[in-house]
Design an enzyme around this catalytic site. Structure first.
Site, PDB file in Angstrom:
ATOM      1  N   SER A  81       0.817  -1.214   0.000  1.00  0.00           N
ATOM      2  CA  SER A  81       0.000   0.000   0.000  1.00  0.00           C
ATOM      3  C   SER A  81       0.851   1.264   0.000  1.00  0.00           C
ATOM      4  CB  SER A  81      -0.910   0.029   1.231  1.00  0.00           C
ATOM      5  OG  SER A  81      -1.667  -1.148   1.320  1.00  0.00           O
TER       6      SER A  81
HETATM    7  N1  SAH Z   1      -0.407  -5.414   4.066  1.00  0.00           N
HETATM    8  C1  SAH Z   1       0.282  -5.649   2.816  1.00  0.00           C
HETATM    9  C2  SAH Z   1      -0.576  -5.233   1.638  1.00  0.00           C
HETATM   10  C3  SAH Z   1      -0.716  -6.363   0.721  1.00  0.00           C
HETATM   11  S1  SAH Z   1      -2.027  -6.248  -0.472  1.00  0.00           S
HETATM   12  C4  SAH Z   1       1.644  -4.975   2.803  1.00  0.00           C
HETATM   13  O1  SAH Z   1       1.935  -4.193   3.711  1.00  0.00           O
HETATM   14  O2  SAH Z   1       2.439  -5.248   1.904  1.00  0.00           O
HETATM   15  C5  SAH Z   1      -3.230  -7.317   0.242  1.00  0.00           C
HETATM   16  C6  SAH Z   1      -2.843  -8.744   0.470  1.00  0.00           C
HETATM   17  O3  SAH Z   1      -3.995  -9.439   0.930  1.00  0.00           O
HETATM   18  C7  SAH Z   1      -2.356  -9.503  -0.764  1.00  0.00           C
HETATM   19  O4  SAH Z   1      -1.087 -10.009  -0.539  1.00  0.00           O
HETATM   20  C8  SAH Z   1      -3.410 -10.606  -0.932  1.00  0.00           C
HETATM   21  O5  SAH Z   1      -2.855 -11.811  -1.421  1.00  0.00           O
HETATM   22  C9  SAH Z   1      -3.916 -10.764   0.488  1.00  0.00           C
HETATM   23  N2  SAH Z   1      -5.247 -11.374   0.634  1.00  0.00           N
HETATM   24  C10 SAH Z   1      -6.334 -11.229  -0.153  1.00  0.00           C
HETATM   25  N3  SAH Z   1      -7.346 -11.956   0.327  1.00  0.00           N
HETATM   26  C11 SAH Z   1      -6.901 -12.566   1.456  1.00  0.00           C
HETATM   27  C12 SAH Z   1      -7.503 -13.459   2.398  1.00  0.00           C
HETATM   28  N4  SAH Z   1      -8.759 -13.890   2.274  1.00  0.00           N
HETATM   29  N5  SAH Z   1      -6.745 -13.896   3.428  1.00  0.00           N
HETATM   30  C13 SAH Z   1      -5.450 -13.495   3.570  1.00  0.00           C
HETATM   31  N6  SAH Z   1      -4.843 -12.670   2.700  1.00  0.00           N
HETATM   32  C14 SAH Z   1      -5.554 -12.199   1.661  1.00  0.00           C
END
Ligand code: SAH
Length: 229
Positions: A81
């Site tokens: 993000s």
């Molecule tokens: N917090 C992260 C942002 C990653 S984007 C950072 O700081 O880099 C969001 C993430 O959520 C992605 O990696 C995606 O694979 C994950 N995601 C999506 N649906 C999910 C679920 N049901 N359970 C766990 N992770 C999930």
């Protein structure tokens, strides 16, 4: 031979030190211009954003953009993000030392690291197995031993360690998963983007008081979709 070695070491040191400074300078500038200037005031949040080396959470090809004002790809169609959003969400859940946090969507591990700078313990779940593995290794190598990582579908939360004082969701479902509300502690705060993929999503703050939840809309956002296994 010995003096050659010494010269080499000096040259190498000369390369490494400015490099470290370069990122630290960018990080401080990021906090001032992108975060404090936009209204984030919690000193612990600002400090955490200054501490976590964001450039170590992204693929090498974007190294130069690590401290820029936008999200970046981390592979597998996912993103880390925008720094401001990370700080804004972190401030919204009012982190403090003793709190126990659940994050859904570990991704690169960056948001987990920012939280872990402030709170006691962070539990984080990632649904893409490669990202789950990479981020767990990264966080371990950076010394974040108060972050517990798991591969899986975060929809069900993490019953074993519930309830959580804070829940941060970094992928957008169309509706708030009920297990997450159930696993929110009394007085707890949950921040989550809600909305259809590609459509306008809203960042929502849910608080729980006397067993009842209250929902407040914070802002419009764009996150990757919440997936299911
Ligand atoms: N917090 C992260 C942002 C990653 S984007 C950072 O700081 O880099 C969001 C993430 O959520 C992605 O990696 C995606 O694979 C994950 N995601 C999506 N649906 C999910 C679920 N049901 N359970 C766990 N992770 C999930």
């Amino acid at each position: 031979m010995k003096s050659l070695l010494i010269i080499q070491v000096i040259i190498m040191a000369g390369c490494i030190i400015p490099q470290a400074d370069k990122y630290e300078i960018r990080r401080i500038r990021m906090v001032e211009t992108q975060i404090r200037n936009r209204g984030v005031t919690n000193p612990e949040v600002l400090n955490a954003m200054k501490e976590v080396p964001r450039h170590l959470f992204i693929p090498d090809e974007y190294l130069d953009e690590a401290y820029n004002d936008y999200p970046l790809p981390i592979g597998y169609g996912q993103t880390i993000s925008q720094p401001f959003i990370v700080a804004y969400m972190t401030e919204a859940v009012r982190p403090t030392g003793k709190k126990r946090v659940l994050e859904i969507g570990t991704g690169s591990g960056y948001q987990a690291a920012v939280l872990a700078e402030i709170v006691d313990r962070v539990y984080t779940i990632e649904i893409v197995p490669e990202l789950a593995k990479e981020s767990a290794e990264r966080l371990k190598s950076l010394g974040y031993d108060n972050i517990i990582c798991k591969y899986g579908d975060g929809y069900q939360g993490w019953e074993e360690y519930a309830p959580f004082d804070i829940i941060v969701v970094t992928a957008a479902p169309e509706k708030i998963p009920k297990p997450l509300i159930d696993q929110l502690a009394e007085g707890g705060r949950l921040v989550i983007p809600v909305g259809a993929a590609g459509a306008v999503q809203e960042l929502v703050l849910v608080t729980k008081r006397n067993g009842k939840t209250e929902t407040r809309r914070l802002s419009f956002v764009r996150f990757v979709p919440f997936r299911r296994l």
